[in-house]
Structure formats: structure tokens, C-alpha cells
Design a protein around this motif. Structure first.
Motif, mmCIF file in Angstrom:
data_model
loop_
_atom_site.group_PDB
_atom_site.id
_atom_site.type_symbol
_atom_site.label_atom_id
_atom_site.label_comp_id
_atom_site.label_asym_id
_atom_site.label_seq_id
_atom_site.Cartn_x
_atom_site.Cartn_y
_atom_site.Cartn_z
ATOM 1 N N SER A 185 0.816 -1.210 0.000
ATOM 2 C CA SER A 185 0.000 0.000 0.000
ATOM 3 C C SER A 185 0.849 1.259 0.000
ATOM 4 O O SER A 185 0.338 2.353 -0.220
ATOM 5 N N VAL A 186 2.152 1.091 0.254
ATOM 6 C CA VAL A 186 3.062 2.236 0.305
ATOM 7 C C VAL A 186 3.661 2.522 -1.066
ATOM 8 O O VAL A 186 3.999 3.672 -1.383
ATOM 9 N N VAL A 187 3.800 1.500 -1.907
ATOM 10 C CA VAL A 187 4.406 1.641 -3.229
ATOM 11 C C VAL A 187 3.453 1.091 -4.286
ATOM 12 O O VAL A 187 2.433 0.470 -3.962
ATOM 13 N N THR A 188 3.802 1.313 -5.553
ATOM 14 C CA THR A 188 3.015 0.764 -6.647
ATOM 15 C C THR A 188 3.481 -0.663 -6.945
ATOM 16 O O THR A 188 4.578 -1.061 -6.546
ATOM 17 N N PRO A 189 2.671 -1.454 -7.672
ATOM 18 C CA PRO A 189 3.105 -2.812 -8.022
ATOM 19 C C PRO A 189 4.426 -2.837 -8.783
ATOM 20 O O PRO A 189 5.237 -3.745 -8.596
ATOM 21 N N ARG A 190 4.672 -1.837 -9.638
ATOM 22 C CA ARG A 190 5.940 -1.790 -10.387
ATOM 23 C C ARG A 190 7.121 -1.563 -9.458
ATOM 24 O O ARG A 190 8.244 -2.019 -9.708
ATOM 25 N N GLN A 191 6.903 -0.811 -8.384
ATOM 26 C CA GLN A 191 7.988 -0.514 -7.455
ATOM 27 C C GLN A 191 8.232 -1.627 -6.444
ATOM 28 O O GLN A 191 9.273 -1.639 -5.784
ATOM 29 N N LEU A 192 7.272 -2.545 -6.315
ATOM 30 C CA LEU A 192 7.325 -3.503 -5.217
ATOM 31 C C LEU A 192 8.586 -4.359 -5.198
ATOM 32 O O LEU A 192 9.172 -4.559 -4.115
ATOM 33 N N PRO A 193 9.065 -4.923 -6.323
ATOM 34 C CA PRO A 193 10.298 -5.735 -6.237
ATOM 35 C C PRO A 193 11.471 -4.964 -5.641
ATOM 36 O O PRO A 193 12.206 -5.483 -4.800
ATOM 37 N N ARG A 194 11.665 -3.701 -6.093
ATOM 38 C CA ARG A 194 12.735 -2.891 -5.516
ATOM 39 C C ARG A 194 12.459 -2.581 -4.054
ATOM 40 O O ARG A 194 13.368 -2.579 -3.220
ATOM 41 N N ALA A 195 11.193 -2.297 -3.740
ATOM 42 C CA ALA A 195 10.836 -1.970 -2.358
ATOM 43 C C ALA A 195 11.084 -3.158 -1.430
ATOM 44 O O ALA A 195 11.559 -2.980 -0.304
ATOM 45 N N VAL A 196 10.762 -4.365 -1.884
ATOM 46 C CA VAL A 196 11.010 -5.563 -1.075
ATOM 47 C C VAL A 196 12.504 -5.732 -0.830
ATOM 48 O O VAL A 196 12.940 -6.041 0.290
ATOM 49 N N ALA A 197 13.313 -5.522 -1.873
ATOM 50 C CA ALA A 197 14.765 -5.650 -1.726
ATOM 51 C C ALA A 197 15.307 -4.608 -0.746
ATOM 52 O O ALA A 197 16.145 -4.916 0.108
ATOM 53 N N LEU A 198 14.828 -3.361 -0.861
ATOM 54 C CA LEU A 198 15.292 -2.316 0.048
ATOM 55 C C LEU A 198 14.826 -2.587 1.478
ATOM 56 O O LEU A 198 15.573 -2.354 2.440
ATOM 57 N N ALA A 199 13.590 -3.060 1.627
ATOM 58 C CA ALA A 199 13.102 -3.405 2.965
ATOM 59 C C ALA A 199 13.934 -4.539 3.557
ATOM 60 O O ALA A 199 14.253 -4.539 4.760
ATOM 61 N N SER A 200 14.310 -5.508 2.733
ATOM 62 C CA SER A 200 15.172 -6.597 3.197
ATOM 63 C C SER A 200 16.553 -6.080 3.577
ATOM 64 O O SER A 200 17.183 -6.587 4.515
ATOM 65 N N SER A 201 17.029 -5.048 2.854
ATOM 66 C CA SER A 201 18.331 -4.464 3.206
ATOM 67 C C SER A 201 18.280 -3.816 4.580
ATOM 68 O O SER A 201 19.272 -3.840 5.319
ATOM 69 N N ALA A 202 17.129 -3.223 4.929
ATOM 70 C CA ALA A 202 16.970 -2.641 6.269
ATOM 71 C C ALA A 202 17.094 -3.726 7.334
ATOM 72 O O ALA A 202 17.753 -3.540 8.369
ATOM 73 N N THR A 203 16.469 -4.883 7.065
ATOM 74 C CA THR A 203 16.537 -5.990 8.015
ATOM 75 C C THR A 203 17.966 -6.496 8.165
ATOM 76 O O THR A 203 18.448 -6.720 9.290
ATOM 77 N N GLN A 204 18.661 -6.669 7.041
ATOM 78 C CA GLN A 204 20.031 -7.189 7.102
ATOM 79 C C GLN A 204 20.971 -6.189 7.759
ATOM 80 O O GLN A 204 21.866 -6.569 8.531
ATOM 81 N N ALA A 205 20.790 -4.885 7.475
ATOM 82 C CA ALA A 205 21.610 -3.871 8.131
ATOM 83 C C ALA A 205 21.392 -3.909 9.638
ATOM 84 O O ALA A 205 22.335 -3.780 10.432
ATOM 85 N N ALA A 206 20.140 -4.107 10.039
ATOM 86 C CA ALA A 206 19.820 -4.180 11.470
ATOM 87 C C ALA A 206 20.447 -5.405 12.112
ATOM 88 O O ALA A 206 20.900 -5.351 13.267
#
Length: 425
Positions: free
Chosen positions: A139-160
Motif C-alpha cells: 500500500s506504500v508503493v506501486t506494483p511496479r515498485q514492489l520488487p525494488r521496495a522488497v529488496a530495500l526493505a530486506s536491506s533494512a533488516t540485514q543492516a539491522a
């Protein structure tokens, strides 16, 4: 062509420039770091109080059990109510738990029983927060943006995962109360980020009355969708069999003949590989043959596990773990994106809850399986068997789930449409 021109051609490249996604990303980063440093303090404090390794294992079990008990309820709540309210409420409760643990530590009345109580409350809260936060992202991004958004969200988890334990370890020098206070501040910042979060598109909410059918709809939807069933079960069995990281202390001491510093390097290696891969996927999202890419990544995960198993040289072992983390991240991003895109919005909470429990179960049971196998075959035999078993699972799943194997693109409109039809039934 008309649909492409409806939005800027470079829209996916701007996902992190979107204030809403940045708020989401920082909220995920803060809540994960807060959780990571809290668990470090819990482990140190529990062992200092009891000097019993069994009690450390019980901490993980006590925290995991609420997610099983609350599985049906948490997914249902995420689909029925405003997900932002649920997430920030959970984060505020987590902050209060951390404050209570800080007060108990500063006051000197903390005991192992209180730690179990606090950890159980934390596990119950995260049982609601985790699937809801995942379901909120589309709901925060568009379907086209979702793959990149998932990768960036995963990067937040790994950085943490990299930052959190180190920060918790340094802060623990000043006492566990200080660590819990920092954790409470981070949870509060995350809640503030979610409070100011604006959605790009209004989520669809579950309106059907509560029933056995709606409660178990997440299981039913996954079972009826071969792509999701294959992706989630592939991750479950691959992690279950390839849990080499559970044996890192044994490898560090008895096989690589290194000390605590070497164990720290080994533990950080998978997260480093995962973080670099997540950032790379955020700039270069997968566009074609995503099913075969996922299977290939899991196969590399198995091979890297076996290389680590036979290595007696620390740099090679670290390199194998870096590759292991990188390949696992590819699988995580593909699976997470498929789960989000192939699931209707009013089902994402319930499907996400099932997925979260499967991931938690695979990690917990994987550690148990590795321990039991190591007791029977030795650590090297256990790791080699796990890696080989992962390769066997990949071969079997490619035959059992041809729709996943042949999946070309992440965003499959026909699959998403059929999912909506299934939900309507």
C-alpha cells in the motif's frame, strides 16, 4: 504502451525518494535494530542469572510459541483493521516492554521468570507486528515498485542484523538496563515513523464476518496457489536442512580453531552477503525467469553450505557464508515479492502470518535438526548432509511445482486475477 505512460518511466528508480517509503524503511530499520539489541541483552542477562545453556534455548522457544498460538488471529486482524494502527500499536507495546525490562534491571529485581514473561509478551506482540508490517508495504508503493521496495526493505533488516548485535554488545558494558532503554527509544521512533506514514493506495479490508473459513483462509489460499505453496515450502525445507549457522560455535572452536573474534566474523558473513545482494537487487530487480532464478539461488545455497562444511580455513569458510547469505537473499526477495503480488490485498495479512510462522519454524526447527544430526554424524557430516538435502529438495520441487519453475515475471496479472477469484469464493 498507454499503461506505461500513465506513470513516469523512471518511477521504480525513485522508490527511496518517496517520503512514504522512506518512513516505512526507517520504521523497519529501527524496530529491527531495537529487537536485535534487546535479544542480545536478554541472552547475556539470562546466562548471567542462570549460567545454564538450556535456559538460553528456552528463551527462543518461549518467544516463538506465541506466534503459533496467535497465528490465525494475527493474520485476521491485519486484514480487517487499519494496518498502520496495528503496527504502531505493536511498536508502542514493544517500547513499554523494553521500558519495563530497563526498570527491572536498574532496580535489581529482574529474574529469569520475569525475563520469560517479558519475552513471551514480546513474542506475542511481534506475532501481530511482523505479518502486518509485511502486508502494509504494497500500500506504500506501486506494483511496479514492489520488487525494488522488497529488496530495500530486506536491506533494512540485514543492516539491522549487522548493526543491532554489535550495538547491543557495546551498550551492555553499561548494563542491561541501558540496552533496554536504547531499545525502547528505537521502538518509539519506529512507531512515530509509522504514525506519519501516508499510503499511496487505499488497502482493501476484510469485511466478511469472523468464521472458521475466514480464519483459515490464509492456509487455503496458499494451498490452492501452486506458486506460493512451492515458494514458501521450498524456503521451509531449504532452511530446515541447510541450518549450518546453528553449528558456527562448534566450527569456530573445533574445526577452524579460532576464538570469539572468529565466531563474530563467521556470524556476520551471511548478513554481509545478504545486505550487498539486497542493495544490488534494489537497483537491478529481477525481470525474467524468476522461478528458475529462485531455484538456482537455493541450489547455490546448498553448494555453499557444503563448501562451508568441508572448509578448515577461516577465509574460505567466511566466503562460503557470504555466498550462502547472498543466495538466500535472492530467494527471500523472490518469495516475498511473489507472496505480496500474487495475494489480494484483503488476504495479505493472513497469508503473511502463515508465511511468517513457516519462516520462524524453519529457523527454529533447522537449528534443532542441525544439533541432532551433528550429535549423530558430527558437525561436518551434519552440514554436508544438510547441503546435499537442500539440492535434493530443489530437484524435487522443480518437478512438483512446474508453475513456479516456469514463472517468468514477478508481476503475473493472470495469477493475481485468479487469486481474487479464489478469494471471492
Amino acid at each position: 504502451m498507454s499503461s506505461a505512460s500513465a506513470q513516469p518511466a523512471n518511477e521504480p528508480d525513485n522508490v527511496f525518494r518517496d517520503p512514504a517509503f522512506r518512513h516505512f524503511w526507517f520504521a523497519r530499520l529501527c524496530t529491527t535494530i531495537g529487537y536485535q539489541i534487546l535479544t542480545v541483552a536478554v541472552g547475556w542477562q539470562m546466562y548471567a542469572l542462570t549460567n545454564d545453556a538450556f535456559m538460553l534455548g528456552m528463551v527462543g522457544l518461549v518467544q516463538f510459541l506465541p506466534s503459533i498460538v496467535l497465528l490465525l488471529m494475527s493474520g485476521h486482524v491485519a486484514d480487517r483493521f487499519d494496518r498502520r494502527i496495528i503496527v504502531r500499536t505493536c511498536q508502542m507495546v514493544e517500547a513499554l516492554i523494553a521500558v519495563a525490562m530497563a526498570v527491572a534491571s536498574f532496580s535489581g529485581w529482574i529474574t529469569s521468570e520475569y525475563i520469560f514473561l517479558f519475552v513471551a509478551l514480546l513474542g506475542g506482540t511481534r506475532a501481530f507486528e511482523t505479518p502486518t508490517l509485511q502486508a502494509l508495504l504494497p500500500s506504500v508503493v506501486t506494483p511496479r515498485q514492489l520488487p525494488r521496495a522488497v529488496a530495500l526493505a530486506s536491506s533494512a533488516t540485514q543492516a539491522a542484523i549487522i548493526i543491532g548485535p554489535a550495538l547491543g554488545g557495546f551498550a551492555y558494558v553499561a548494563g542491561p538496563g541501558v540496552v533496554y532503554t536504547i531499545s525502547a527509544v528505537l521502538f518509539s521512533i519506529a512507531a512515530l515513523m509509522v504514525f506519519t506514514l501516508k499510503l499511496r493506495q487505499a488497502p482493501q479490508r476484510l469485511t466478511a464476518p469472523v468464521s472458521v473459513k475466514t480464519l483459515f483462509a490464509g492456509f487455503a489460499y496458499i494451498r490452492s496457489n501452486p506458486v506460493l505453496l512451492g515458494a514458501i515450502s521450498l524456503d521451509l525445507f531449504a532452511v530446515l536442512l541447510g541450518g549450518a549457522t546453528a553449528l558456527l560455535p562448534i566450527y569456530a572452536k573445533d574445526i577452524l580453531h579460532t576464538g570469539p573474534w572468529g565466531l563474530g566474523l563467521l556470524r556476520s558473513s551471511p548478513a554481509i552477503g545478504a545486505l550487498v545482494t539486497a542493495l544490488w537487487l534494489a537497483r537491478n530487480p529481477l525481470n525474467r525467469r524468476v522461478g528458475r532464478v529462485m531455484f538456482g539461488a537455493v541450489a547455490i545455497f546448498g553448494v555453499a553450505t557444503m563448501v562451508f562444511g568441508i572448509s578448515t580455513w577461516l577465509p574460505l569458510s567466511m566466503a562460503a557464508l557470504v555466498v550462502l547469505g547472498a543466495s538466500d537473499m535472492i530467494s527471500v526477495v523472490v518469495r516475498s515479492t511473489l507472496v505480496q503480488l500474487d495475494t489480494p490485498d484483503d488476504m495479505r495479512g493472513r497469508v503473511g502470518a502463515v508465511n511468517s510462522v513457516f519462516i520462524g519454524a524453519s529457523n527454529q526447527l533447522g537449528e534443532f535438526e542441525s544439533g541432532v544430526t551433528a550429535a549423530l554424524l558430527g558437525p561436518v557430516g551434519a552440514v554436508l548432509l544438510g547441503g546435499f538435502g537442500t539440492l535434493c529438495v530443489v530437484a524435487a520441487w522443480m518437478k512438483l511445482f512446474p508453475m513456479l519453475t516456469n514463472r517468468d515475471q514477478l508481476h503475473d496479472h493472470s495469477a493475481h486475477g485468479s487469486g481474487k477469484a479464489a478469494t471471492a469464493r
